[in-house]
Design an enzyme around this catalytic site. Structure first.
Site, short mmCIF file in Angstrom:
data_model
loop_
_atom_site.label_atom_id
_atom_site.label_comp_id
_atom_site.label_asym_id
_atom_site.label_seq_id
_atom_site.Cartn_x
_atom_site.Cartn_y
_atom_site.Cartn_z
N ARG A 164 0.82 -1.14 0.00
CA ARG A 164 -0.14 0.13 -0.02
C ARG A 164 0.67 1.33 -0.16
NH1 ARG A 164 -3.35 -3.45 -0.53
NH2 ARG A 164 -5.48 -3.32 -0.10
N SER A 237 -10.58 -0.35 3.17
CA SER A 237 -9.98 -0.08 4.41
C SER A 237 -9.45 1.07 4.69
CB SER A 237 -8.42 -1.25 4.23
OG SER A 237 -8.84 -2.36 3.64
N GLU A 333 -4.78 4.27 5.89
CA GLU A 333 -4.72 4.14 4.50
C GLU A 333 -5.33 5.12 3.54
OE1 GLU A 333 -6.58 1.55 1.26
OE2 GLU A 333 -5.55 0.09 2.35
N1 EPU Z 1 -10.54 -10.36 10.54
C1 EPU Z 1 -11.19 -10.53 11.71
N2 EPU Z 1 -12.32 -9.87 11.87
C2 EPU Z 1 -13.12 -9.62 10.91
C3 EPU Z 1 -12.55 -9.68 9.46
C4 EPU Z 1 -11.09 -10.17 9.51
O1 EPU Z 1 -10.62 -10.89 12.58
O2 EPU Z 1 -14.24 -9.14 11.09
C5 EPU Z 1 -9.07 -10.79 10.66
C6 EPU Z 1 -9.01 -12.61 10.25
O3 EPU Z 1 -8.09 -13.01 10.86
C7 EPU Z 1 -9.01 -12.64 8.69
C8 EPU Z 1 -7.95 -11.38 8.50
O4 EPU Z 1 -8.45 -10.37 9.35
O5 EPU Z 1 -8.39 -13.84 8.34
C9 EPU Z 1 -7.87 -10.87 7.11
O6 EPU Z 1 -9.31 -10.42 6.74
P1 EPU Z 1 -9.48 -10.20 4.90
O7 EPU Z 1 -9.18 -11.38 4.33
O8 EPU Z 1 -10.72 -9.38 5.11
O9 EPU Z 1 -8.60 -9.12 4.84
P2 EPU Z 1 -7.82 -7.63 5.26
O10 EPU Z 1 -6.34 -8.16 5.66
O11 EPU Z 1 -8.60 -7.24 6.56
C10 EPU Z 1 -6.94 -6.78 3.14
C11 EPU Z 1 -7.16 -5.57 2.43
C12 EPU Z 1 -8.19 -5.21 1.61
C13 EPU Z 1 -8.30 -6.66 0.65
C14 EPU Z 1 -8.18 -8.03 1.51
C15 EPU Z 1 -8.21 -9.07 0.66
C16 EPU Z 1 -5.53 -4.11 3.58
C17 EPU Z 1 -5.52 -2.69 4.09
N3 EPU Z 1 -6.78 -4.39 3.10
O12 EPU Z 1 -7.65 -6.52 4.05
O13 EPU Z 1 -8.21 -4.28 0.85
O14 EPU Z 1 -9.62 -6.55 0.08
O15 EPU Z 1 -6.93 -7.85 2.10
O16 EPU Z 1 -6.81 -9.36 -0.06
O17 EPU Z 1 -4.42 -4.58 3.06
C18 EPU Z 1 -8.67 -1.70 0.64
O18 EPU Z 1 -7.64 -1.60 0.81
O19 EPU Z 1 -9.51 -1.02 0.76
C19 EPU Z 1 -9.24 -3.37 0.92
C20 EPU Z 1 -10.39 -3.57 1.15
#
Ligand code: EPU
Length: 337
Positions: A164, A237, A333
């Protein structure tokens, strides 16, 4: 060059925040961009460059002239073996470009389906989702250098892509306006299903592995997990996933055995901010018109009529509670103006 005065920015930001701009200039070409920076009329005005408004929080009326980048065009430059280079205008809508690639059977961006925003904004934060980042399909970009008034070509190394992050968020900040991005796409793509949910969905539906079905799967996952900005204002995010060092990780593991974590090549560890935010009790919390999304706590939402300053205050409260509980700094972000 179309100039609008005293205009509401509500439809120019996916948070749907009401803020006024004194001037909004629609930029349709490189020439108009040069004119905006060099014409005596506009030269002296401070400027804010806007793409799709999907990564921005307005906390006040804007005194800067807003340059809305609408430079369009998708052109195939050349093809070598299975690799096709495509040059895309900065103002093209990212997902429309993904659909164009699918229509032309070009692989590489299918995992990045449905990401809001424009093509020109994509390299700035090296957009990424479901195992793929923009840098994986990036060839080069052209950007207008404000100081010299010249268009400069940047290769991948010069863009300094990171999680990012890029040169344009760091040393190059406020010095360049991206006008086009060239992608390296493939007629024989390697599929990335490292994000488990993609393969699970394909298996469930009995669908074969191809770019069209991966895109369908990603769209399904996004629609189930993330709020649609057309219905509920948000900027994806709000925070980055924090990266911590080993000693802190070891200490936290002693206390939180189920702490989710992703080791990086550098030896540091990425922790999902969503988990930290949920642990602090914020998930699904609503304060009048704003809140923390109920399925993805990394996303702050405006249910309608919320104020930018209220969202900023909420984000600061979240940051403080994470700092106090885990000793981890959450960085935003989203860009705040
Ligand atoms: N999780 C929780 N609670 C929740 C949701 C998630 O504890 O309610 C934890 C879980 O451990 C889960 C982990 O967070 O395994 C990861 O969640 P998720 O796969 O939804 O991904 P993220 O790391 O929260 C990132 C990006 C998203 C992108 C997703 C999928 C960033 C800041 N965000 O989110 O990007 O869609 O991965 O690859 O890196 C964006 O940048 O706007 C965005 C949505």
């Amino acid at each position: 060059m179309q100039i609008k005065k005293n205009i509401s920015l509500k439809s120019y930001n996916t948070f749907g925040i009401e803020a006024k701009a004194q001037l909004l200039v629609n930029i349709e070409s490189e020439e108009q961009l040069k004119e905006a920076y060099q014409s005596p009329k506009l030269m002296a005005l401070p400027k804010l460059v806007l793409g799709g408004g999907s990564n921005i929080l307005f906390t006040k009326n804007q005194r800067k002239a807003i340059l809305k980048i609408n430079i369009r065009g998708i052109d195939v430059l050349d093809q070598k073996d299975h690799e096709v280079r495509v040059k895309v205008g900065a103002g093209e809508i990212w997902h429309q470009f993904v659909l164009w690639c699918l229509d032309h059977n070009l692989g590489g961006v299918e995992n990045l389906s449905l990401i809001p925003g424009t093509v020109g904004a994509a390299p700035v934060q090296n957009i990424g989702a479901y195992g793929v980042e923009l840098k994986d399909v990036f060839d080069s970009l052209e950007a207008y250098e404000i100081k010299s008034g010249k268009i400069k070509l940047f290769n991948k190394e010069q863009c300094q892509f990171d999680y990012r992050n890029s040169f344009f968020k760091g040393r190059g900040k406020d010095q360049f306006v991206i006008t086009s991005v060239t992608f390296k796409l493939s007629t024989q793509p390697r599929f990335d299903v490292s994000y488990g949910g993609i393969q699970r969905w394909l298996d469930e539906k009995g669908l074969e592995l191809n770019i069209h079905n991966i895109s369908e799967s990603v769209i399904h996952i996004r629609q189930t997990k993330l709020p649609d900005p057309v219905k509920i204002g948000n900027a994806g995010s709000f925070f980055k996933n924090p990266i911590i060092e080993k000693p802190l990780h070891e200490a936290l593991k002693l206390i939180y055995e189920d702490l989710p974590h992703y080791p990086l090549d550098s030896g540091s560890i990425k922790i999902p901010a969503a988990w930290l935010i949920e642990q602090c009790g914020w998930k699904g919390r609503r304060m009048d018109q704003i809140g923390v999304h109920e399925r993805q706590p990394l996303v702050l939402v405006n249910y309608g009529g919320g104020k930018g300053l209220e969202i900023l205050k909420l984000s600061e409260q979240i940051q403080i509670s994470i700092q106090n509980k885990f000793g981890i700094e959450l960085k935003t972000e989203v860009n705040i103006f």
